[in-house]
Design a protein around this motif. Structure first.
Motif, PDB file in Angstrom:
ATOM      1  N   ILE A  58       0.840  -1.201   0.000  1.00  0.00           N
ATOM      2  CA  ILE A  58       0.000   0.000   0.000  1.00  0.00           C
ATOM      3  C   ILE A  58       0.876   1.253   0.000  1.00  0.00           C
ATOM      4  N   ILE A  59       1.880   1.264   0.863  1.00  0.00           N
ATOM      5  CA  ILE A  59       2.767   2.428   0.980  1.00  0.00           C
ATOM      6  C   ILE A  59       3.538   2.668  -0.319  1.00  0.00           C
ATOM      7  N   ALA A  60       3.927   1.577  -1.001  1.00  0.00           N
ATOM      8  CA  ALA A  60       4.723   1.712  -2.232  1.00  0.00           C
ATOM      9  C   ALA A  60       3.973   2.475  -3.317  1.00  0.00           C
ATOM     10  N   PHE A  90      -9.449   4.620  10.920  1.00  0.00           N
ATOM     11  CA  PHE A  90      -9.215   3.449  10.079  1.00  0.00           C
ATOM     12  C   PHE A  90      -8.710   2.250  10.878  1.00  0.00           C
ATOM     13  N   ILE A  91      -7.792   2.511  11.849  1.00  0.00           N
ATOM     14  CA  ILE A  91      -7.170   1.416  12.598  1.00  0.00           C
ATOM     15  C   ILE A  91      -8.158   0.754  13.546  1.00  0.00           C
ATOM     16  N   LEU A 124     -12.802   1.455  12.010  1.00  0.00           N
ATOM     17  CA  LEU A 124     -13.190   0.508  10.959  1.00  0.00           C
ATOM     18  C   LEU A 124     -12.545  -0.857  11.140  1.00  0.00           C
ATOM     19  N   ASN A 125     -11.695  -0.956  12.176  1.00  0.00           N
ATOM     20  CA  ASN A 125     -11.024  -2.217  12.523  1.00  0.00           C
ATOM     21  C   ASN A 125     -10.160  -2.744  11.371  1.00  0.00           C
ATOM     22  N   TRP A 126      -9.467  -1.830  10.678  1.00  0.00           N
ATOM     23  CA  TRP A 126      -8.597  -2.214   9.571  1.00  0.00           C
ATOM     24  C   TRP A 126      -7.158  -2.487  10.021  1.00  0.00           C
ATOM     25  N   GLY A 127      -6.839  -2.206  11.276  1.00  0.00           N
ATOM     26  CA  GLY A 127      -5.508  -2.490  11.792  1.00  0.00           C
ATOM     27  C   GLY A 127      -4.399  -1.760  11.060  1.00  0.00           C
ATOM     28  N   ALA A 150      -1.770   2.325   6.881  1.00  0.00           N
ATOM     29  CA  ALA A 150      -1.161   2.533   5.566  1.00  0.00           C
ATOM     30  C   ALA A 150      -2.058   3.391   4.670  1.00  0.00           C
ATOM     31  N   ILE A 151      -3.356   3.127   4.691  1.00  0.00           N
ATOM     32  CA  ILE A 151      -4.282   3.895   3.854  1.00  0.00           C
ATOM     33  C   ILE A 151      -4.355   5.349   4.314  1.00  0.00           C
TER      34      ILE A 151
END
Length: 447
Positions: free
Chosen positions: A138-140, A183-184, A187-190, A195-196
């Motif tokens: 994602i970061i790339a 987000f973390i 939305l429980n995306w951890g 990264a998003i």
């Protein structure tokens, strides 16, 4: 020239402060992206932060590569401004941006495609490595934004307009700080959410830079962001920026090796201590880098204008300012290492391991700031090779030194001492090299 500031006249201390404060603040903001992610991810657990930290070394390497055009902009554009050559100023700015886009697309694609074998270098547990691979991919995809923003920052710094990068990066940080917990945890995306959030913040920053140059026309009435590359400008930029990018990129390779060794000696806690400790150390690094960047822009204009006495006065003034701050950070790291580390990772075993890193690393902080400050003078003069030689040599010395200390039974502290000792060496050697050049060249020209 429209929108640029003349640094060859006026009070030196005031100009350095006016230029350095926004640059430093911008550096802290950029550092805060990582620290914000780590502070929130640290609440998930030490394994999650170890995964993000392993990618952190790679993003550090990416930032190092982007210095080719950040420093290339600061020095080449700054010197063109000092020489009152507007055509060269515009051309060099466009060339730096074009090169940064081409490099970022190539590098980002490489990391995205080979994410799994690259992360496997650290020998993490499979479930931690899987988290790291997803985060890295994602970061790339955000690297074009990151690289272009670095080049934009260099252009504005060279023009003496360092407040603009500060304001823009401040907006990006606010976006990141708001989106991270949403987000973390919301939305429980951890770690994927972290990264998003960073991706969206970096994209916003890049768009705002383009808006300032193209729509508001801050520096020039009609500016081409991208251009067809010409050999003379490209070669000039590479000559200035490539040694800087190379030395910092090679530094990241060293950290990848040390990261693997730290994992072997202390598991994911060892890697976590190295990566998170490095982010915390960035407090002093970014402070000295802010003054160094301001000094580089100041020296670039004054050196091109043959104002050598102003160059020497600026160097001495900057040295005193970084010495005062470096002494304060040394005290904090040595005596309050555990407390500082626990802010980011509240697990007892984690902050105790990290506290040892900060205490040992604290002894080298003044010498690290000395090295980076002197780099600013070298860069402003267009002599980027001496700092590169010193940095690469001493950084790679960390590998055999760490292996020697570990084989002697020192464990993780042996790795930390290899970092601290070589940082001290870099500062001392850099000072000696500069004093030789100062005696042979600058003192003579100042007469």
């Amino acid at each position: 020239m429209k929108g640029t500031k003349n640094l060859t006249q006026g009070p030196i201390l005031k100009q350095l402060f006016t230029l350095a404060m926004p640059i430093m603040a911008t550096s802290f903001i950029q550092m805060a992206y990582s620290l914000t992610d780590m502070a929130w991810v640290g609440r998930i657990g030490s394994e999650a932060i170890a995964a993000v930290g392993s990618v952190g070394i790679l993003t550090w390497m990416s930032t190092s590569i982007s210095l080719l055009n950040k420093v290339g902009s600061e020095v080449s554009v700054g010197q063109a401004i000092g020489a009152q050559d507007e055509q060269a100023t515009r051309a060099l700015a466009s060339h730096n941006l074009t090169l940064s886009l081409l490099i970022s697309l190539s590098w980002g694609a490489l990391l995205f495609i080979f994410a799994t074998p690259i992360i496997s270098i650290y020998e993490l547990k499979p479930h931690i490595a899987e988290i790291a691979v997803e985060y890295l991919r994602i970061i790339a995809t955000a690297f074009p934004f990151v690289f272009l923003s670095a080049a934009f920052t260099g252009i504005f710094n060279a023009a003496g307009r360092s407040k603009i990068p500060f304001s823009i990066n401040g907006i990006g940080l606010i976006i990141n700080m708001i989106l991270d917990p949403v987000f973390i945890f919301g939305l429980n995306w951890g770690t994927t959410g972290a990264a998003i959030a960073t991706w969206l913040a970096e994209a916003t920053v890049c768009m705002l830079f383009i808006y300032q140059l193209k729509q508001k026309k801050i520096l020039w009435d009609d500016f081409r962001v991208f251009t067809k590359l010409k050999k003379q400008y490209t070669r000039h930029i590479l000559k200035i920026g490539l040694p800087v990018a190379a030395l910092n990129t090679l530094f990241a390779f060293v950290n990848m090796f040390l990261g693997r060794t730290a994992t072997e000696q202390g598991g994911h806690l060892g890697l976590m201590a190295l990566t998170t400790g490095g982010q915390i150390e960035a407090i002093t690094w970014n402070t000295s880098q802010g003054f160094s960047t301001a000094l580089s822009a100041f020296v670039a204009q004054n050196y091109a204008a043959r104002q050598i006495s102003r160059v020497l006065k600026a160097y001495r003034t900057t040295l005193w300012m970084t010495f005062i701050f470096g002494s304060f950070c040394t005290f904090l790291f040595i005596y309050y290492g555990n407390e500082i580390f626990s802010i980011f990772v509240p697990e007892k075993a984690a902050y105790e391991t990290g506290g040892v890193f900060l205490r040992i690393d604290g002894y080298s902080q003044l010498f690290m700031m000395l090295e980076i400050t002197i780099q600013g003078v070298f860069y402003g003069m267009g002599r980027t090779m001496p700092p590169a030689v010193i940095s690469v040599s001493c950084n790679y010395l960390r590998i055999p030194m760490a292996l020697l200390f570990v084989s002697g039974g020192w464990g993780l502290p042996g790795i930390w001492w290899s970092i601290s000792i070589t940082s001290t060496m870099k500062g001392i050697i850099c000072l000696i090299w500069f004093m030789v050049i100062k005696k042979k060249t600058l003192n003579y020209q100042a007469v």
